[in-house]
Motif scaffolding. Structure first.
Motif, PDB file in Angstrom:
ATOM      1  N   VAL A   2      24.349 -40.239 -25.988  1.00 37.50           N
ATOM      2  CA  VAL A   2      24.179 -41.567 -25.410  1.00 37.50           C
ATOM      3  C   VAL A   2      25.256 -41.806 -24.354  1.00 37.50           C
ATOM      4  CG1 VAL A   2      24.094 -44.031 -25.883  1.00 37.50           C
ATOM      5  CG2 VAL A   2      23.198 -42.414 -27.565  1.00 37.50           C
ATOM      6  N   SER A   3      24.853 -42.272 -23.166  1.00 35.33           N
ATOM      7  CA  SER A   3      25.821 -42.555 -22.107  1.00 35.33           C
ATOM      8  C   SER A   3      26.695 -43.727 -22.517  1.00 35.33           C
ATOM      9  CB  SER A   3      25.093 -42.874 -20.802  1.00 35.33           C
ATOM     10  OG  SER A   3      24.407 -44.110 -20.915  1.00 35.33           O
ATOM     11  N   LYS A   7      25.804 -47.450 -24.754  1.00 36.12           N
ATOM     12  CA  LYS A   7      26.442 -47.839 -26.001  1.00 36.12           C
ATOM     13  C   LYS A   7      26.683 -49.342 -26.041  1.00 36.12           C
ATOM     14  CE  LYS A   7      28.893 -43.517 -27.052  1.00 36.12           C
ATOM     15  NZ  LYS A   7      30.221 -42.894 -27.311  1.00 36.12           N
ATOM     16  N   GLU A 153      15.730 -49.493 -28.812  1.00 34.32           N
ATOM     17  CA  GLU A 153      16.826 -49.242 -29.743  1.00 34.32           C
ATOM     18  C   GLU A 153      18.035 -50.097 -29.353  1.00 34.32           C
ATOM     19  OE1 GLU A 153      19.511 -45.471 -31.407  1.00 34.32           O
ATOM     20  OE2 GLU A 153      17.810 -45.153 -30.035  1.00 34.32           O
ATOM     21  N   GLU A 154      18.652 -50.694 -30.362  1.00 32.27           N
ATOM     22  CA  GLU A 154      19.809 -51.558 -30.126  1.00 32.27           C
ATOM     23  C   GLU A 154      20.979 -50.748 -29.567  1.00 32.27           C
ATOM     24  OE1 GLU A 154      20.786 -54.960 -31.048  1.00 32.27           O
ATOM     25  OE2 GLU A 154      18.648 -55.364 -30.975  1.00 32.27           O
ATOM     26  N   PRO A 155      21.824 -51.371 -28.730  1.00 34.34           N
ATOM     27  CA  PRO A 155      23.049 -50.679 -28.280  1.00 34.34           C
ATOM     28  C   PRO A 155      23.884 -50.238 -29.475  1.00 34.34           C
ATOM     29  CG  PRO A 155      22.685 -52.674 -27.005  1.00 34.34           C
ATOM     30  CD  PRO A 155      21.678 -52.695 -28.119  1.00 34.34           C
ATOM     31  N   GLU A 156      24.556 -49.124 -29.322  1.00 37.30           N
ATOM     32  CA  GLU A 156      25.339 -48.559 -30.423  1.00 37.30           C
ATOM     33  C   GLU A 156      26.449 -49.512 -30.866  1.00 37.30           C
ATOM     34  OE1 GLU A 156      28.264 -44.729 -30.897  1.00 37.30           O
ATOM     35  OE2 GLU A 156      26.312 -44.410 -29.929  1.00 37.30           O
ATOM     36  N   ILE A 157      27.061 -50.205 -29.906  1.00 34.60           N
ATOM     37  CA  ILE A 157      28.128 -51.168 -30.217  1.00 34.60           C
ATOM     38  C   ILE A 157      27.516 -52.570 -30.170  1.00 34.60           C
ATOM     39  CG2 ILE A 157      30.371 -52.092 -29.504  1.00 34.60           C
ATOM     40  CD1 ILE A 157      30.920 -49.390 -28.180  1.00 34.60           C
ATOM     41  N   ASP A 158      27.493 -53.232 -31.301  1.00 36.02           N
ATOM     42  CA  ASP A 158      26.858 -54.544 -31.416  1.00 36.02           C
ATOM     43  C   ASP A 158      27.880 -55.639 -31.115  1.00 36.02           C
ATOM     44  OD1 ASP A 158      25.428 -56.786 -32.021  1.00 36.02           O
ATOM     45  OD2 ASP A 158      24.873 -56.176 -34.051  1.00 36.02           O
ATOM     46  N   GLN A 223      23.595 -58.483 -24.234  1.00 30.47           N
ATOM     47  CA  GLN A 223      23.854 -57.069 -23.964  1.00 30.47           C
ATOM     48  C   GLN A 223      22.791 -56.457 -23.056  1.00 30.47           C
ATOM     49  OE1 GLN A 223      25.683 -56.230 -28.312  1.00 30.47           O
ATOM     50  NE2 GLN A 223      25.831 -54.473 -26.940  1.00 30.47           N
TER      51      GLN A 223
END
Length: 268
Positions: A2-3, A7, A153-158, A223
């Motif tokens: 993931v770039s 994230k 898909e949700e961003p990796e950092i919420d 986001q």
């Protein structure tokens, strides 16, 4: 892999409209902010409406009473935020949070116009139309851009709950300093005074600082790249507006404290 960008934000939506609005909003807000910072008041309201009237050409501009004009600034955006509840009733918690905070933000604006602010002049109709349309389009496009993330898909950092905290800090701080400004003049008084209390001892526009914090909260909740572009544009504009405000106070009051910054304590 993931770039780093993905994230933190959703990928840009396959929407020419949203992508175009993102670019136009960022560039136009940055240009307006630069114009304000160098002394050109494009949006004629508050104290700058009076300055522009004194320095304007012979062309007569239509002015509305301040309370009515300010109400027209925020009411369409408030209605758009309310309608978003009907259009996107069963979406994810992030969409619900964004819709709720936008509704609360513009409800506060309308409440302040009706019950908090005190007025001493008018507002140019051209500025009313321009600002009202900008707020309405920003609110509607923020909600639509969020809707387009449905199924992604949700961003990796919420960041959405951190965004809620920032929004609450921003809206409370902004309201508090607006209340201080409203108490500077007794009923019937129209002359401007140097504000005191809160963060006014450090910056002349703490209400703008908290406005920025609130918009950063919107970006964290959303986001999306679109929310980030709108927030960045708001930051550019309010920076320019705060520089113009500080310059106006310095020109108006010989005793204006030079250590009071424009927007950020001890910095700028």
């Amino acid at each position: 892999m993931v770039s780093p960008q993905l994230k933190l934000i959703f990928p840009p939506p396959p929407s020419v409209f949203i992508n175009a609005i993102s670019v136009v909003s960022l560039i136009s807000s940055a240009i307006l902010g630069l114009s304000e910072s160098i002394g050109k008041q494009n949006l004629q309201y508050s104290k700058f409406c009076q300055v522009s009237s004194q320095n304007s050409s012979s062309i007569k501009k239509i002015k509305l009473p301040s309370r009515l004009g300010m109400l027209f600034l925020y009411l369409p955006a408030f209605i758009a935020a309310l309608i978003s509840w009907l259009l996107f009733p069963h979406e994810i918690i992030r969409t619900l949070l964004l819709s709720s905070t936008l509704t609360l933000h513009f409800f506060k604006r309308v409440f302040e116009v009706l019950f908090v602010h005190k007025y001493s002049g008018g507002i140019v109709l051209d500025s009313v139309i321009q600002i009202s349309l900008a707020y309405f389009l920003s609110t509607a496009s923020l909600m639509y851009a969020q809707h387009l993330t449905k199924g992604l898909e949700e961003p990796e950092i919420d960041l959405k709950y951190a965004g809620v905290v920032l929004f609450l800090v921003g809206i409370i701080g902004n309201f508090y300093h607006h209340y201080i400004l409203s108490q500077l003049r007794a009923n019937g008084e129209k002359e401007y005074k140097i504000p005191k209390g809160g963060l006014f001892g450090f910056v002349i526009c703490p209400h703008y600082l908290f406005e920025i914090i609130g918009f950063i909260g919107f970006s964290f909740i959303s986001q999306t790249l679109h929310a980030l572009s709108i927030t960045t544009g708001i930051i550019f504009y309010l920076m320019g507006r705060s520089y113009a405000t500080r310059r106006w106070y310095i020109s108006k009051f010989e005793v204006f404290p030079k250590n009071v910054k424009a927007l950020i304590p001890y910095v700028l």
